[in-house]
Design a protein around this motif. Structure first.
Motif, PDB file in Angstrom:
ATOM      1  N   ILE A 153     -75.454 -13.652  65.209  1.00  0.00           N
ATOM      2  CA  ILE A 153     -76.640 -13.485  65.199  1.00  0.00           C
ATOM      3  C   ILE A 153     -77.675 -13.314  63.775  1.00  0.00           C
ATOM      4  O   ILE A 153     -76.617 -12.688  63.120  1.00  0.00           O
ATOM      5  N   PRO A 154     -78.019 -14.249  63.261  1.00  0.00           N
ATOM      6  CA  PRO A 154     -78.645 -14.021  62.504  1.00  0.00           C
ATOM      7  C   PRO A 154     -79.425 -12.425  62.290  1.00  0.00           C
ATOM      8  O   PRO A 154     -80.122 -12.561  62.957  1.00  0.00           O
ATOM      9  N   LEU A 155     -78.755 -11.490  60.947  1.00  0.00           N
ATOM     10  CA  LEU A 155     -79.850 -10.749  61.526  1.00  0.00           C
ATOM     11  C   LEU A 155     -81.520 -10.370  61.372  1.00  0.00           C
ATOM     12  O   LEU A 155     -81.918  -9.255  61.326  1.00  0.00           O
ATOM     13  N   GLU A 156     -81.765 -11.254  60.733  1.00  0.00           N
ATOM     14  CA  GLU A 156     -83.067 -11.027  60.851  1.00  0.00           C
ATOM     15  C   GLU A 156     -84.123 -10.536  62.012  1.00  0.00           C
ATOM     16  O   GLU A 156     -84.674 -10.695  62.141  1.00  0.00           O
ATOM     17  N   GLY A 159     -84.369  -7.349  64.428  1.00  0.00           N
ATOM     18  CA  GLY A 159     -85.663  -6.616  64.669  1.00  0.00           C
ATOM     19  C   GLY A 159     -85.438  -5.336  63.400  1.00  0.00           C
ATOM     20  O   GLY A 159     -84.712  -5.538  62.672  1.00  0.00           O
ATOM     21  N   ASN A 160     -86.143  -3.757  64.040  1.00  0.00           N
ATOM     22  CA  ASN A 160     -86.092  -2.929  63.633  1.00  0.00           C
ATOM     23  C   ASN A 160     -84.218  -2.162  64.241  1.00  0.00           C
ATOM     24  O   ASN A 160     -84.049  -1.073  63.314  1.00  0.00           O
ATOM     25  N   GLN A 161     -83.264  -3.291  65.024  1.00  0.00           N
ATOM     26  CA  GLN A 161     -81.924  -3.170  64.905  1.00  0.00           C
ATOM     27  C   GLN A 161     -81.514  -3.287  63.530  1.00  0.00           C
ATOM     28  O   GLN A 161     -79.557  -3.407  63.577  1.00  0.00           O
ATOM     29  N   GLU A 166     -76.395  -2.928  59.821  1.00  0.00           N
ATOM     30  CA  GLU A 166     -75.929  -3.305  58.610  1.00  0.00           C
ATOM     31  C   GLU A 166     -75.364  -2.427  58.399  1.00  0.00           C
ATOM     32  O   GLU A 166     -74.557  -2.258  57.007  1.00  0.00           O
ATOM     33  N   ARG A 167     -75.419  -0.756  58.775  1.00  0.00           N
ATOM     34  CA  ARG A 167     -74.242  -0.150  58.752  1.00  0.00           C
ATOM     35  C   ARG A 167     -73.618  -0.003  58.519  1.00  0.00           C
ATOM     36  O   ARG A 167     -72.561  -0.121  59.639  1.00  0.00           O
ATOM     37  N   LEU A 211     -80.595  -8.240  74.193  1.00  0.00           N
ATOM     38  CA  LEU A 211     -79.324  -7.581  75.029  1.00  0.00           C
ATOM     39  C   LEU A 211     -78.705  -6.793  73.551  1.00  0.00           C
ATOM     40  O   LEU A 211     -78.362  -5.838  73.756  1.00  0.00           O
ATOM     41  N   VAL A 212     -78.848  -7.549  73.413  1.00  0.00           N
ATOM     42  CA  VAL A 212     -77.394  -6.587  71.854  1.00  0.00           C
ATOM     43  C   VAL A 212     -78.471  -6.387  71.456  1.00  0.00           C
ATOM     44  O   VAL A 212     -77.936  -4.493  70.969  1.00  0.00           O
ATOM     45  N   ARG A 213     -79.579  -6.582  70.844  1.00  0.00           N
ATOM     46  CA  ARG A 213     -80.707  -5.285  70.085  1.00  0.00           C
ATOM     47  C   ARG A 213     -80.429  -3.820  70.815  1.00  0.00           C
ATOM     48  O   ARG A 213     -80.416  -2.459  70.426  1.00  0.00           O
TER      49      ARG A 213
END
Length: 352
Positions: A153-156, A159-161, A166-167, A211-213
């Motif tokens: 999934i592209p990081l963009e 959203g706020n997740q 990236e942590r 669902l991933v978010r």
């Protein structure tokens, strides 16, 4: 099959029986497009195994892999089977081959699986979600044959997740019930789309992303509130039964231990249902036994009972007679419940 980099006609390290089992699990027989898998083997196969990563093994000549990969409108999906390997994304690769993708993987096979992010190693077991961001360094190592399936999934799109994705120093194998439900969905969704069983529309892709978010949002939180949600508990239970019903020691008590809840709390989520948890486990074993009896006539009834998870062949016989009204030796067509008329294996496809 698209077979690349096979040298000297040597037999493939991936056992044929394991390949056959894997193909059944990912649904090749249900594919509507009959795609060709990509097979990569040996040192050259390692070099072409994955974008943006480096692959190492203890014995490059024995490296072997099968994979299906598909790009949908917004995300990518994959399912694969491979011999032990080490995959790494290091600062040099991040600089030379930038990638803004989150890779979410789930596997079903037992064995040691370690992912290192930051300075910590995290163990990653069957049915657990693993998140790795190509924007951050990581090292992933499997020590036995493994069967990952998942999403890219592209990081963009997170959203706020995105911050959580990236942590670098966070758990990669979440044990929350939401994560288990998400893992079960991803395993099925990735396999179905990668091999061409289903053609998802953009709304379905977005539902997968959402669902991933949600699962990412649970990585840093306690799961006590989730255990009060019947939807997630039932989804997690269904996943556990699917993965462990072949183990004769698997019982409702085992499920409660897996979910870190009491047996009473577990049963509370099934008070409004007709079948008990023990019956659900037995029904899943019955389905497996029916399939084996129809497709593997060479197996003795005792062997079918063992593989299906029944503690003994008499126990299996009793279950057959109670539910189907016949003994296992007489099963030659889809098993059907005697009273409810419900097909255990679904409608029979006519030979004509």
């Amino acid at each position: 099959m698209t077979e690349l980099f096979r040298d000297n006609g040597s037999p493939p390290p991936l056992p044929p029986q394991m390949i056959e089992t894997w193909e059944r699990r990912v649904g090749i027989h249900r594919s509507i497009i009959q795609p060709e898998p990509i097979r990569l083997s040996g040192p050259e196969g390692m070099r072409h195994y994955g974008q943006h990563v480096e692959v190492h093994t203890d014995d490059p000549d024995s490296f072997d892999s099968l994979m299906y990969v598909r790009q949908l409108s917004m995300i990518g999906t994959f399912c694969s089977l491979h011999t032990p390997l080490q995959v790494s994304r290091n600062p040099r690769l991040i600089d030379e081959q930038p990638s803004e993708d989150l890779v979410i993987g789930v596997h079903t096979l037992e064995g040691r699986h370690i992912i290192r992010q930051g300075s910590r190693d995290f163990a990653y077991g069957p049915g657990q979600l693993a998140f790795v961001s190509n924007a951050s360094p990581y090292l992933e190592r499997t020590f036995e044959i493994n069967d990952p399936a998942g999403l890219v999934i592209p990081l963009e799109l997170l959203g706020n997740q995105r911050r959580i994705a990236e942590r670098a120093r966070r758990p990669v194998a979440s044990h929350t019930l939401l994560a288990r439900a998400t893992a079960s969905f991803i395993l099925q969704f990735a396999s179905d789309t990668a091999v061409g069983v289903s053609e998802p529309d953009p709304d379905t892709e977005m539902a997968a992303i959402e669902l991933v978010r949600a699962a990412l949002g649970q990585l840093d939180y306690d799961n006590r509130q989730i255990t009060d949600n019947a939807l997630f508990v039932r989804e997690a239970v269904s996943d556990l039964i699917e993965r462990h019903h072949r183990d004769p020691s698997f019982t409702p008590n085992t499920i409660a231990r897996y979910l870190h809840i009491s047996r009473r709390q577990l049963y509370r989520h099934y008070e409004d249902t007709e079948d008990s948890l023990a019956a659900r486990i037995a029904d899943r074993r019955l389905k497996t036994a029916c399939e084996l009896l129809r497709t593997r006539p060479d197996l003795a009834v005792s062997e079918v009972a063992r593989i299906s998870g029944f503690p003994s062949s008499p126990t299996m016989r009793n279950r057959f007679r109670a539910e189907l009204g016949l003994g296992p030796e007489r099963v030659s067509r889809p098993c059907r419940r005697r009273e409810r008329g419900v097909g255990i294996l679904g409608p029979r496809v006519s030979d004509g």
